[in-house]
Design a protein around this motif. Structure first.
Motif, mmCIF file in Angstrom:
data_model
loop_
_atom_site.group_PDB
_atom_site.id
_atom_site.type_symbol
_atom_site.label_atom_id
_atom_site.label_comp_id
_atom_site.label_asym_id
_atom_site.label_seq_id
_atom_site.Cartn_x
_atom_site.Cartn_y
_atom_site.Cartn_z
ATOM 1 N N GLY A 1 -11.897 -8.713 -3.797
ATOM 2 C CA GLY A 1 -10.685 -7.924 -3.953
ATOM 3 C C GLY A 1 -10.673 -6.567 -3.301
ATOM 4 O O GLY A 1 -9.802 -5.741 -3.612
ATOM 5 N N PRO B 1 -9.526 -4.074 -0.721
ATOM 6 C CA PRO B 1 -8.391 -4.131 0.212
ATOM 7 C C PRO B 1 -8.763 -3.841 1.657
ATOM 8 O O PRO B 1 -8.148 -4.413 2.570
ATOM 9 C CB PRO B 1 -7.418 -3.081 -0.348
ATOM 10 C CG PRO B 1 -8.205 -2.246 -1.276
ATOM 11 C CD PRO B 1 -9.324 -3.083 -1.774
ATOM 12 N N GLN C 1 -9.858 -7.004 3.166
ATOM 13 C CA GLN C 1 -8.716 -7.908 3.327
ATOM 14 C C GLN C 1 -7.893 -7.524 4.548
ATOM 15 O O GLN C 1 -7.454 -8.399 5.310
ATOM 16 C CB GLN C 1 -7.866 -7.878 2.056
ATOM 17 C CG GLN C 1 -8.563 -8.459 0.844
ATOM 18 C CD GLN C 1 -7.851 -8.134 -0.459
ATOM 19 O OE1 GLN C 1 -7.002 -7.240 -0.504
ATOM 20 N NE2 GLN C 1 -8.209 -8.845 -1.518
ATOM 21 N N LYS D 1 -1.665 -13.877 4.466
ATOM 22 C CA LYS D 1 -2.217 -13.935 3.111
ATOM 23 C C LYS D 1 -3.077 -12.713 2.816
ATOM 24 O O LYS D 1 -2.938 -12.073 1.759
ATOM 25 C CB LYS D 1 -3.037 -15.212 2.963
ATOM 26 C CG LYS D 1 -3.823 -15.287 1.666
ATOM 27 C CD LYS D 1 -4.776 -16.469 1.670
ATOM 28 C CE LYS D 1 -5.701 -16.423 0.446
ATOM 29 N NZ LYS D 1 -6.683 -17.540 0.477
ATOM 30 N N ASN E 1 -0.969 -9.553 2.518
ATOM 31 C CA ASN E 1 -0.251 -9.528 1.237
ATOM 32 C C ASN E 1 -1.169 -9.100 0.104
ATOM 33 O O ASN E 1 -0.780 -8.318 -0.770
ATOM 34 C CB ASN E 1 0.337 -10.912 0.936
ATOM 35 C CG ASN E 1 1.687 -11.122 1.588
ATOM 36 O OD1 ASN E 1 2.514 -10.221 1.622
ATOM 37 N ND2 ASN E 1 1.918 -12.310 2.115
ATOM 38 N N LEU E 2 -2.386 -9.615 0.088
ATOM 39 C CA LEU E 2 -3.340 -9.243 -0.969
ATOM 40 C C LEU E 2 -3.668 -7.751 -0.898
ATOM 41 O O LEU E 2 -3.731 -7.068 -1.925
ATOM 42 C CB LEU E 2 -4.621 -10.073 -0.826
ATOM 43 C CG LEU E 2 -4.496 -11.570 -1.158
ATOM 44 C CD1 LEU E 2 -5.788 -12.300 -0.802
ATOM 45 C CD2 LEU E 2 -4.174 -11.761 -2.634
ATOM 46 N N SER F 1 -1.801 -5.398 0.397
ATOM 47 C CA SER F 1 -0.612 -4.589 0.084
ATOM 48 C C SER F 1 -0.408 -4.425 -1.406
ATOM 49 O O SER F 1 0.210 -3.453 -1.844
ATOM 50 C CB SER F 1 0.632 -5.229 0.708
ATOM 51 O OG SER F 1 0.926 -6.471 0.086
ATOM 52 N N GLN F 2 -0.911 -5.356 -2.198
ATOM 53 C CA GLN F 2 -0.792 -5.239 -3.646
ATOM 54 C C GLN F 2 -1.573 -4.046 -4.190
ATOM 55 O O GLN F 2 -1.282 -3.562 -5.278
ATOM 56 C CB GLN F 2 -1.257 -6.525 -4.327
ATOM 57 C CG GLN F 2 -0.384 -7.730 -4.023
ATOM 58 C CD GLN F 2 -0.935 -9.031 -4.584
ATOM 59 O OE1 GLN F 2 -1.905 -9.026 -5.344
ATOM 60 N NE2 GLN F 2 -0.321 -10.150 -4.226
ATOM 61 N N SER F 3 -2.548 -3.575 -3.428
ATOM 62 C CA SER F 3 -3.296 -2.368 -3.791
ATOM 63 C C SER F 3 -2.705 -1.116 -3.171
ATOM 64 O O SER F 3 -3.278 -0.029 -3.307
ATOM 65 C CB SER F 3 -4.760 -2.512 -3.353
ATOM 66 O OG SER F 3 -5.361 -3.646 -3.943
ATOM 67 N N GLY F 4 -1.568 -1.262 -2.465
ATOM 68 C CA GLY F 4 -0.907 -0.113 -1.865
ATOM 69 C C GLY F 4 -1.483 0.315 -0.534
ATOM 70 O O GLY F 4 -1.238 1.448 -0.096
ATOM 71 N N ASN F 5 -2.233 -0.552 0.133
ATOM 72 C CA ASN F 5 -2.836 -0.190 1.411
ATOM 73 C C ASN F 5 -1.754 -0.063 2.475
ATOM 74 O O ASN F 5 -0.996 -1.007 2.733
ATOM 75 C CB ASN F 5 -3.872 -1.238 1.827
ATOM 76 C CG ASN F 5 -4.664 -0.823 3.039
ATOM 77 O OD1 ASN F 5 -4.192 -0.909 4.159
ATOM 78 N ND2 ASN F 5 -5.876 -0.352 2.811
ATOM 79 N N PHE G 1 0.752 -2.730 4.787
ATOM 80 C CA PHE G 1 2.211 -2.664 4.848
ATOM 81 C C PHE G 1 2.692 -2.694 6.306
ATOM 82 O O PHE G 1 3.657 -3.401 6.640
ATOM 83 C CB PHE G 1 2.725 -1.393 4.169
ATOM 84 C CG PHE G 1 2.737 -1.479 2.667
ATOM 85 C CD1 PHE G 1 3.309 -2.554 2.015
ATOM 86 C CD2 PHE G 1 2.175 -0.477 1.904
ATOM 87 C CE1 PHE G 1 3.321 -2.638 0.639
ATOM 88 C CE2 PHE G 1 2.175 -0.547 0.524
ATOM 89 C CZ PHE G 1 2.746 -1.635 -0.112
#
Length: 820
Positions: A485, A487, A490, A512, A515-516, A518-522, A526
């Motif tokens: 996990g 980022p 990823q 994929k 997207n993973l 971006s869920q951490s705000g990277n 984005f």
């Protein structure tokens, strides 16, 4: 004539852009056509100006003298009233068009939106030919009272106009020609000032350097000084000086000057508000490469503000800004920006900045004390806080390195090794950039399975830094880190799959991983997601999603720190400075800045905005914030229509906005307001059943609404009974007791009486049991007291017997002594 030809050519070229640009390729070709047209027109104008260059300055001076004399003779109260009415008209027109555009998001209002936006576009085309000058070539001085900056009239006061120091006017008027030596010296001074400015050292020395560079003709420094005069930042606020500098820069074709003029016309600061003129300035400035103007144009196309809403046009502008931001990003993402919302702080005093800063300061001192006592966990937390610059802590790589080094030395912590590797790998102030040290630290962290160390080691192998390049091994380490996990890993894997470096190209797997991350705000994730959605790589092409992602990246640029600066000014009591900064950021599309600007106008007012225009301007910014999904803004628009603030009182319009806030945004206050309007029949049909329904929905949506809705429901029930009790009596009289209660009413009565009798018996039985229980407790208490009393008497008797025995022993001992 040349100016007219220029404006005509630009408008024709822009029309070609809107009608022919159906996809990315055609859009780029259309903009190339615009640039080529501009170059040809500018060459023609240059030839015309070259023929009349010798007489131009004399003609302008004569015209200025004649205009000053005409203005002194015609400066009557009627002209001032006309100016105010014109300014209000422009503002109301902008507010109305934005209100329509904000409501056009629903599918049922698309036809109305198309009609409104086309009307707005036609208005812009007609007004653009009436502009005083082209921003790219020349900005003429106002020719009539209606174009005199509002700062000179009573409706727009300006600070610093009446109390100028000696020599100040000379400093404010830039020279038109500078020698090469002066320009070179100005460039050096400006570079020194920008270095301090970028390092967040906005001191008096920084602005003194900008001022000296501006006097030597440096355009960047002159733009900085213009904004300093506009905001009152380290200089006295002076809208006239700011306007003058912006006009001089615009005459020279500088994009920053055109952008400044566009902002002043859009916000109505120092000049009469004119959305059409601001759009012309923004357009030229954006074509000239100004980042702010590109962001403004992207937002205006996205929201349909004074322009026909166009996703593709917005995508082009936001992509340019996002690219400039992404060039300075690293894999771990961008800076942490705190977006303070003033309305939330007023509702929650615990969230105020002063208390928040005090909390952060206490937290730092506490952890620093523990770290000094050898607490490695506290030192590790401090190292991360200073490295990321989060939770209100200013970024400081030197202190971060110190604490990580301390933890690594005393506890051999894997996370500390990993961050030491990052610091040596990236290089930082007072931290040596050393690939060999970075590789060693990453390897020590990776051996213990640390995700940061695995990611860092993978990047070192990927780039061949400190070790021989090995893409296969790099992918292996990055995959291990990404599975846990992290980022950054990823993002790096997504880039590899997107480009096909070391792995087979796979857009879906790249999407994929992005997207993973971006869920951490990277922020890098984005940006890459925006690229893929814009190109349709690995997914269906989605312009709207790409624009939102690009906008997110653009809003994290270095200018975003103005949000925190504006908030600090507001907390220090500099309301006008905070308002001006929020207005500028609101033009860039920051929703929180738009809502904060509206909040300041609504709650505090401002000296830079006429009192009679406060509500109308606040409504305009509430509209912009609401169109971006802020529920409180939508609720405020409803309140403004309900009470008639900044617009005419309209209960139906208020109900419409309340319903939008309720149905789409689930706002409890909007539900309560709808229930109240249904209860009293204000703008809606009086319906007690719908009122009860909305009251219940409000109570279920927020715990804070439980008490007011309970009181409102009690009042609604009483009102409902009094509204219908005569109907009940009339029905009972005509139908009789059998018709009113039914033929089996006697059975119902017996059942009710039996139930009441049973309840009475149960209550009496419960009371009897309670009485018996109390009696039993009293008996137990009395028995306990008697036992204690007997025990005390027994102890007293034993003490008396012991005393008697002691006395007898003492008497026997005394007799023996006498015998001896």
């Amino acid at each position: 004539m040349a100016l007219f030809l220029l404006l005509f050519g630009v408008c024709v070229a822009l029309c070609d852009v809107e009608t022919t640009a159906k996809n990315d390729d055609s859009k780029q070709n259309a903009y190339r056509h615009v640039e080529e047209s501009l170059e040809d027109i500018e060459k023609e104008i240059g030839q015309l100006e070259g023929e009349s260059e010798g007489d131009e300055e004399e003609i302008i001076d004569q015209e200025e003298e004649e205009e000053e004399e005409d203005e002194e003779e015609d400066a009557t109260s009627e002209n001032f009233e006309d100016n105010n009415e014109e300014e209000k008209g422009d503002l109301d027109e902008a507010s109305t068009s934005e209100d329509v555009s904000s409501q056009s998001t629903s599918s049922s209002e698309k036809e109305g939106n198309d009609e409104t936006t086309s009307t707005t576009s036609d208005t812009f085309r007609s007004e653009s030919f009436q502009a005083t000058a082209s921003p790219a070539t020349n900005v003429e001085k106002p020719q009539s009272e209606s174009e005199v900056p509002a700062a000179t009239s009573s409706s727009m006061p300006v600070e610093g106009d009446n109390n100028k120091e000696e020599g100040e006017e000379e400093d404010l008027v830039p020279r038109r020609h500078w020698t090469d030596e002066e320009l070179e010296e100005g460039q050096k001074l400006c570079a020194e000032a920008l270095e301090l400015f970028d390092a967040k050292v906005q001191s008096r020395k920084t602005f003194d350097l900008f001022k000296r560079a501006a006097k030597l003709g440096n355009a960047t420094a002159r733009g900085k000084m213009a904004f300093a005069h506009l905001f009152g930042d380290h200089v006295k606020r002076n809208f006239t000086a700011a306007l003058q500098i912006f006009e001089e820069l615009a005459r020279e074709g500088e994009p920053v000057g055109q952008m400044g003029l566009g902002f002043m016309h859009a916000a109505g600061i120092g000049v009469n508000s004119s959305q059409s003129k601001s759009l012309v300035y923004y357009t030229f400035s954006a074509l000239g490469g100004d980042t702010f103007s590109q962001m403004i144009m992207g937002y205006r196309y996205w929201s349909g503000i004074t322009l026909v809403q166009g996703c593709e046009s917005s995508l082009l502008y936001f992509r340019k800004v996002a690219q400039s931001v992404a060039k300075k990003l690293k894999v771990h993402g961008g800076p942490v920006i705190r977006r303070h919302r003033l309305s939330d702080e007023s509702d929650s005093p615990l969230a105020k900045l002063t208390e928040e800063k005090q909390f952060d300061e206490d937290l730092l001192q506490y952890h620093a004390f523990l770290a000094g006592k050898g607490d490695t966990q506290a030192a590790l937390i401090l190292g991360q806080l200073y490295y990321e610059g989060s939770h209100g802590v200013e970024q400081n790589f030197e202190l971060s390195y110190h604490y990580f080094k301390l933890v690594a030395k005393e506890a051999q912590n894997a996370l500390a090794y990993a961050f030491l590797g990052k610091l040596h790998s990236e290089g930082a102030p007072n931290v040596e950039q050393n690939d060999e040290k970075a590789f060693q630290y990453f390897r020590r962290a990776a051996t213990e399975g640390n995700v940061v160390g695995l990611c860092g080691l993978g990047q070192m192998y990927l780039q061949g830094r400190g070790v021989q390049q090995d893409v296969r091994l790099a992918v292996e380490y990055l995959a291990k880190s990404a599975e846990q996990g992290w980022p950054e890993a990823q993002v790096q894997l997504g880039i590899l799959f997107y480009s096909g470096q070391g792995v087979s190209k796979d857009y879906r797997r790249a999407l994929k991983h992005f997207n993973l991350a971006s869920q951490s705000g990277n922020l890098v994730a984005f940006y890459n997601l925006a690229q893929m959605h814009a190109e349709g790589a690995g997914t269906v092409r989605a312009c709207s999603i790409a624009v939102e992602l690009y906008k997110n990246v653009a809003e994290r640029g270095p200018w975003s720190r103005m949000l925190m600066e504006a908030h600090d000014h507001y907390k220090m009591g500099n309301t006008d400075t905070a308002l001006l900064m929020y207005l500028l950021l609101g033009e860039l599309g920051y929703e929180v800045a738009q809502s904060n600007a509206a909040y300041i106008l609504d709650k505090d007012g401002s000296e830079v905005v006429a009192k009679e225009e406060v509500y109308s301007r606040a409504l305009l910014h509430w509209n912009r914030a609401a169109s971006q999904g802020y529920s409180i803004a939508r609720l405020k628009i409803g309140d403004y229509h309900y009470y008639g603030h900044g617009t005419k009182q309209d209960y139906e319009a208020a109900a419409l906005h309340y319903r939008l806030a309720s149905d789409q945004l689930h706002n409890a206050q909007a539900m309560f307001n709808l229930a109240y309007m249904h209860e009293h029949g204000l703008g809606l049909k009086q319906d007690f059943h719908l009122a009860k329904r909305y009251y219940d929905m409000a109570a279920s949506s927020s715990w804070e609404a439980v008490t007011p809705t309970s009181l409102a429901l009690a009042g609604l029930n009483v009102k409902y009974f009094f509204y219908h009790w005569t109907d009940y009596l009339q029905f009972a009289k005509t139908a009789g007791i059998d018709g009113f209660l039914g033929q089996d009413w006697d059975l119902y009565a017996m059942a009710i009486l039996g139930t009441l009798l049973g309840l009475v018996l149960l209550i009496r039985q419960a009371q009897q049991q309670q009485q018996e229980e109390r009696e039993r407790q009293r008996r137990i208490q009395r028995a306990e007291e008697e036992r204690r009393q007997r025990e005390e008497e027994r102890r007293q008797q034993e003490r008396e017997e012991e005393e008697q025995q002691q006395d007898s022993l003492d008497a026997g001992g005394q007799g023996n002594d006498e015998v001896q």
